[in-house]
Design a protein around this motif. Structure first.
Motif, mmCIF file in Angstrom:
data_model
loop_
_atom_site.group_PDB
_atom_site.id
_atom_site.type_symbol
_atom_site.label_atom_id
_atom_site.label_comp_id
_atom_site.label_asym_id
_atom_site.label_seq_id
_atom_site.Cartn_x
_atom_site.Cartn_y
_atom_site.Cartn_z
ATOM 1 N N ARG A 1 -13.137 71.123 -13.244
ATOM 2 C CA ARG A 1 -13.603 71.003 -11.872
ATOM 3 C C ARG A 1 -14.382 69.715 -11.604
ATOM 4 N NH1 ARG A 1 -17.438 71.290 -15.222
ATOM 5 N NH2 ARG A 1 -19.570 71.573 -14.517
ATOM 6 N N CYS A 2 -14.314 68.747 -12.501
ATOM 7 C CA CYS A 2 -15.057 67.517 -12.263
ATOM 8 C C CYS A 2 -14.558 66.848 -10.984
ATOM 9 C CB CYS A 2 -14.895 66.561 -13.426
ATOM 10 S SG CYS A 2 -15.905 67.045 -14.824
ATOM 11 N N PHE A 3 -15.490 66.282 -10.234
ATOM 12 C CA PHE A 3 -15.065 65.594 -9.015
ATOM 13 C C PHE A 3 -15.873 64.335 -8.786
ATOM 14 C CE2 PHE A 3 -18.027 68.979 -7.571
ATOM 15 C CZ PHE A 3 -18.973 68.240 -6.884
ATOM 16 N N VAL A 4 -15.296 63.448 -7.969
ATOM 17 C CA VAL A 4 -16.017 62.272 -7.492
ATOM 18 C C VAL A 4 -16.269 62.460 -6.007
ATOM 19 C CG1 VAL A 4 -15.015 60.672 -9.161
ATOM 20 C CG2 VAL A 4 -13.945 60.942 -6.936
ATOM 21 N N ARG B 1 -14.572 64.667 -1.404
ATOM 22 C CA ARG B 1 -14.759 65.052 -2.808
ATOM 23 C C ARG B 1 -13.353 65.170 -3.385
ATOM 24 N NH1 ARG B 1 -17.628 70.701 -3.641
ATOM 25 N NH2 ARG B 1 -15.768 71.820 -3.003
ATOM 26 N N CYS B 2 -13.121 64.485 -4.490
ATOM 27 C CA CYS B 2 -11.781 64.439 -5.078
ATOM 28 C C CYS B 2 -11.819 64.837 -6.555
ATOM 29 C CB CYS B 2 -11.195 63.031 -4.996
ATOM 30 S SG CYS B 2 -11.377 62.257 -3.398
ATOM 31 N N TRP B 3 -10.746 65.471 -7.007
ATOM 32 C CA TRP B 3 -10.626 65.808 -8.429
ATOM 33 C C TRP B 3 -10.798 64.552 -9.263
ATOM 34 C CZ3 TRP B 3 -5.551 69.148 -9.109
ATOM 35 C CH2 TRP B 3 -5.756 70.403 -8.525
ATOM 36 N N ASP B 4 -11.374 64.746 -10.426
ATOM 37 C CA ASP B 4 -11.501 63.636 -11.366
ATOM 38 C C ASP B 4 -11.275 64.181 -12.776
ATOM 39 O OD1 ASP B 4 -11.885 61.117 -12.281
ATOM 40 O OD2 ASP B 4 -14.036 61.048 -11.923
ATOM 41 N N SER B 5 -11.022 63.293 -13.702
ATOM 42 C CA SER B 5 -10.785 63.708 -15.081
ATOM 43 C C SER B 5 -11.764 63.029 -16.021
ATOM 44 C CB SER B 5 -9.349 63.356 -15.495
ATOM 45 O OG SER B 5 -9.211 63.535 -16.888
ATOM 46 N N CYS B 6 -12.390 63.842 -16.873
ATOM 47 C CA CYS B 6 -13.357 63.300 -17.840
ATOM 48 C C CYS B 6 -12.660 62.482 -18.905
ATOM 49 C CB CYS B 6 -14.138 64.434 -18.485
ATOM 50 S SG CYS B 6 -13.105 65.561 -19.431
ATOM 51 N N MET B 7 -11.321 62.498 -18.918
ATOM 52 C CA MET B 7 -10.598 61.716 -19.915
ATOM 53 C C MET B 7 -10.424 60.267 -19.472
ATOM 54 S SD MET B 7 -10.192 63.631 -22.435
ATOM 55 C CE MET B 7 -9.062 62.613 -23.377
ATOM 56 N N ASP C 1 -2.664 59.854 -19.636
ATOM 57 C CA ASP C 1 -3.402 60.541 -20.689
ATOM 58 C C ASP C 1 -4.609 61.316 -20.176
ATOM 59 O OD1 ASP C 1 -4.921 58.411 -19.997
ATOM 60 O OD2 ASP C 1 -5.455 57.824 -22.023
ATOM 61 N N ASP C 2 -4.864 61.329 -18.874
ATOM 62 C CA ASP C 2 -6.026 62.074 -18.400
ATOM 63 C C ASP C 2 -5.628 63.263 -17.537
ATOM 64 O OD1 ASP C 2 -5.116 60.633 -16.282
ATOM 65 O OD2 ASP C 2 -7.046 59.755 -15.729
ATOM 66 N N TYR C 3 -4.344 63.673 -17.638
ATOM 67 C CA TYR C 3 -3.894 64.660 -16.680
ATOM 68 C C TYR C 3 -4.080 66.102 -17.133
ATOM 69 C CZ TYR C 3 -2.428 61.838 -12.812
ATOM 70 O OH TYR C 3 -2.434 61.026 -11.716
ATOM 71 N N CYS C 4 -4.508 66.306 -18.366
ATOM 72 C CA CYS C 4 -4.799 67.670 -18.804
ATOM 73 C C CYS C 4 -5.819 68.298 -17.855
ATOM 74 C CB CYS C 4 -5.320 67.679 -20.232
ATOM 75 S SG CYS C 4 -6.480 66.360 -20.608
ATOM 76 N N ALA C 5 -6.772 67.465 -17.391
ATOM 77 C CA ALA C 5 -7.828 67.984 -16.522
ATOM 78 C C ALA C 5 -7.271 68.404 -15.161
ATOM 79 C CB ALA C 5 -8.920 66.939 -16.343
ATOM 80 N N TYR C 6 -6.241 67.731 -14.698
ATOM 81 C CA TYR C 6 -5.709 68.056 -13.375
ATOM 82 C C TYR C 6 -4.884 69.340 -13.386
ATOM 83 C CZ TYR C 6 -7.264 63.370 -12.333
ATOM 84 O OH TYR C 6 -8.045 62.260 -12.171
ATOM 85 N N VAL C 7 -4.212 69.603 -14.491
ATOM 86 C CA VAL C 7 -3.405 70.830 -14.547
ATOM 87 C C VAL C 7 -4.235 72.035 -15.001
ATOM 88 C CG1 VAL C 7 -1.253 69.581 -14.951
ATOM 89 C CG2 VAL C 7 -2.575 70.402 -16.914
ATOM 90 N N CYS C 8 -5.431 71.786 -15.517
ATOM 91 C CA CYS C 8 -6.257 72.878 -16.051
ATOM 92 C C CYS C 8 -6.799 73.756 -14.920
ATOM 93 C CB CYS C 8 -7.423 72.306 -16.849
ATOM 94 S SG CYS C 8 -8.538 73.581 -17.475
ATOM 95 N N PRO C 9 -6.698 75.094 -15.065
ATOM 96 C CA PRO C 9 -7.223 75.978 -14.004
ATOM 97 C C PRO C 9 -8.746 75.973 -13.902
ATOM 98 C CG PRO C 9 -5.886 77.206 -15.599
ATOM 99 C CD PRO C 9 -6.101 75.844 -16.166
ATOM 100 N N THR C 10 -9.461 75.465 -14.903
ATOM 101 C CA THR C 10 -10.920 75.544 -14.850
ATOM 102 C C THR C 10 -11.620 74.188 -14.901
ATOM 103 O OG1 THR C 10 -11.230 75.787 -17.240
ATOM 104 C CG2 THR C 10 -10.857 77.797 -15.984
#
Lengths: 341, 277
Positions: A246-249, A264-270, A235-244
């Motif tokens: 950019r949240c990261f850890v 630095r790795c992609w992260d999802s606010c969801m 349920d948090d993968y919308c952020a990974y496929v989104c072109p814009t």
């Protein structure tokens, strides 16, 4: 390190408009395109839409034959080329009490073929964060500088596309270096930037005065039937496929005893733990609160934070709709929001 | 400084000392240009401290550069990075990235009375404010410090209370939620202490830091007591991974705590504070 101002406004110097620098055009055949891409692939890294286990993704290709013949848009956007899922920021060497930090920067020249206008727009939106707002991100800047984008205008829109509703268009050339429009029997090629012009073979292609006729196709968006949802993601993968998105850890990983890397790795606010603070408190704990934050980020916070003015940070690519396993549809949410405001 | 703003300065731990239960003060002497960068740090700014191999986390800078060349951080042992930092000893190397964020406009506060409200380890970023006022005592009016914690053993900077109390026109009021047998000060929440102390809002500025729920209720009470929002300052914390306005994590509505803050006045964030809880 640049200092912020006391309780004041941040400096913003972002423009979403990049002038089209060149307008030279050529007509090329399918064969000429293949020869050209083969040449590029032989000389440097060429990324292009490629079939990977039934999914189309931007991947390195050895020649033009490996490129997926038909695609609406790859499942993941082109953002990963500039902002990879995992980026090493430096390595750490520890010997006894001594510590040494070693910086490593990406040094590779890349050409991406088949960039859709929505993704090119996504890259320019990320520029607002990583290039046009201080401090400049050293990693993003290098990758962006070393990458040439060959755009491909969309002849057809995918079932979840809605770029025209958010200020984009299927043949928008403003974010790429070279734009290709499909024509009968070949392509109309246009050099958009100097970087793009540099990649076009001198006398080999036939120059033309013909201009691309803007496509009359508006947004053909329709809400997909339930069985069209691939539903292959959490349920948090919308952020990974989104072109814009950019949240990261930032985290350290062990390479060997005494050897570490800071990543630095992609992260999802969801994600539920996205805001978890020391001590265990989790602000925005409820899914609805996170969902609200994500939509507000895309359409209000991001534009506000990085000086986009009235533009939103959504490119209308429709990927989040396609991958959502529970059918959250950004276009429906926006309509709901508008009714409530 | 490198072109890579994510690269920390190296620093040597010159002192570690227990501040409270599971809270340690790290005193760091910065190397390779870091000392220069921190010499101009301002009260309210923060920095990331690295436990190499585990990661980095943001902490408020707990002293003013005028109080010594080393930089102080109060670190509560809560997660993997802070546990790693607690395990280090004098002579060990850490990374420090900063100073970051905005700061309390101490010049603007000149001539005003100050009410400083600290909850638990939230007192750490307020210590440089107190130090600054004590070092420039004639520039400011009355200084009222309200200091709270859940338990007496969680109060920070206890060994400095005598210095604070001895300063001219300065008072310190302590409270804990759960007292022990030796406790001889107030008991209860900081809001109750604030009502009892009843500082006057005229020509005053308030500065609050603590857990989100404490900030929320304290600032609400301050507003009720007549302190104007533009003179009610808070310093907020949020999970953050870059401190540079890039990683997206620390937003409070359309504001980013790392670059628009961490210092805000209530006029700017009053409406957003509910989403902070």
């Amino acid at each position: 390190m640049k200092k912020a101002k006391p309780e004041g406004e941040r400096a913003k110097s972002v423009s979403d408009k990049r002038p089209v620098e060149y307008s030279q055009r050529w007509t090329i055949s399918h064969k000429e395109l293949e020869t050209w891409l083969d040449g590029i692939a032989a000389a440097r890294t060429l990324l292009a839409p490629r079939d990977v286990s039934g999914v189309t993704l931007y991947r390195p290709v050895a020649n033009s034959a490996e490129i997926a013949p038909v695609f609406t848009r790859p499942l993941l956007s082109v953002k990963g080329v500039f902002f990879p899922p995992t980026e090493r920021m430096f390595t750490i060497h520890k010997t006894g009490l001594e510590v040494q930090l070693e910086e490593t920067f990406p040094e590779w020249e890349t050409v991406v073929f088949g960039v859709r206008p929505c993704d090119a727009r996504g890259a320019r939106l990320l520029d607002a964060i990583f290039l046009n707002t201080n401090p400049v991100d050293a990693f993003y800047a290098r990758r962006r500088e070393n990458t040439t984008l060959i755009g491909l205008a969309c002849k057809e829109l995918g079932p979840t596309c809605f770029c025209t509703s958010v200020g984009g268009s299927p043949d928008d050339a403003s974010g790429v270096d070279i734009m290709l429009y499909e024509t009968e029997g070949g392509y109309l090629a246009q050099a958009v930037t100097e970087k793009g012009r540099y990649l076009i073979p001198g006398g080999e292609w036939k120059e033309t005065d013909l201009a691309h006729q803007p496509s009359a196709a508006g947004s053909q968006y329709h809400v997909p039937e339930k069985d069209e949802w691939p539903g292959r993601f959490k349920d948090d993968y919308c952020a990974y496929v989104c072109p814009t998105c950019r949240c990261f850890v930032v985290r350290d990983e062990v390479l060997a005893p005494g050897e570490f890397e800071r990543l630095r790795c992609w992260d999802s606010c969801m994600g539920e733990n996205y805001r978890r603070v020391a001590g265990g408190h989790k602000p925005r704990f409820k899914r609805g609160e996170r969902q609200r934050n994500r939509f507000f980020c895309k359409f209000y916070y991001f534009p506000e934070q990085y000086g986009l003015g009235a533009a939103s940070a959504c490119t209308g690519c429709g990927r989040c709709i396609e991958v959502c396993p529970v059918g959250v549809d950004v276009t429906e949410v926006l309509v709901d929001m508008e009714e409530q405001v | 400084m490198s072109a890579n703003p994510m690269l920390p300065y190296l620093g040597k731990l010159v002192e570690t000392r227990d501040l409270a239960a599971a809270i340690t003060l790290l005193r760091i002497e910065l190397l390779n240009g870091g000392g220069e960068a921190f010499r101009t740090s301002q009260p309210g700014q923060f920095a990331f401290v690295s436990a190499f191999g585990l990661g980095e986390a943001p902490f408020g800078i707990a002293n003013t550069p005028q109080r010594g060349t080393a930089v102080d951080f109060a670190v509560a042992r809560l997660g993997s990075v802070t546990t790693g930092l607690h395990e280090l000893g004098e002579g060990d190397m850490v990374g420090v990235r900063g100073p970051l964020g905005n700061w309390f406009p101490m010049d603007k506060f000149k001539g005003k009375s100050l009410v400083v409200l600290g909850g638990g380890i939230g007192g750490a970023p307020l210590r440089p404010v107190i130090q600054h006022v004590l070092d420039h005592r004639a520039d400011y009016g009355r200084l009222t410090i309200l200091w709270a914690a859940r338990r007496p053993d969680l109060l920070v900077f206890t060994d400095e209370y005598d210095e604070w109390r001895a300063a001219p026109d300065t008072s310190l009021h302590l409270t804990v939620d759960t007292p022990d047998e030796a406790w001889k000060y107030d008991t209860g929440l900081i809001t109750q202490l604030l009502e009892r102390t009843a500082p006057l809002p005229e020509n005053s500025v308030t500065i609050t830091c603590g857990p989100p729920v404490m900030i929320y209720h304290t600032t609400n009470l301050l507003a009720k007591m007549g302190f104007p929002p533009e003179w009610n300052y808070v310093t907020l914390e949020a999970r953050m991974h870059c401190g540079l306005g890039k990683c997206g994590r620390c937003n409070l509505g359309e504001k980013l705590v790392c670059v628009d803050g961490p210092v805000f006045n209530m006029e700017a964030v009053g409406d957003l504070l509910e989403t902070y809880l």
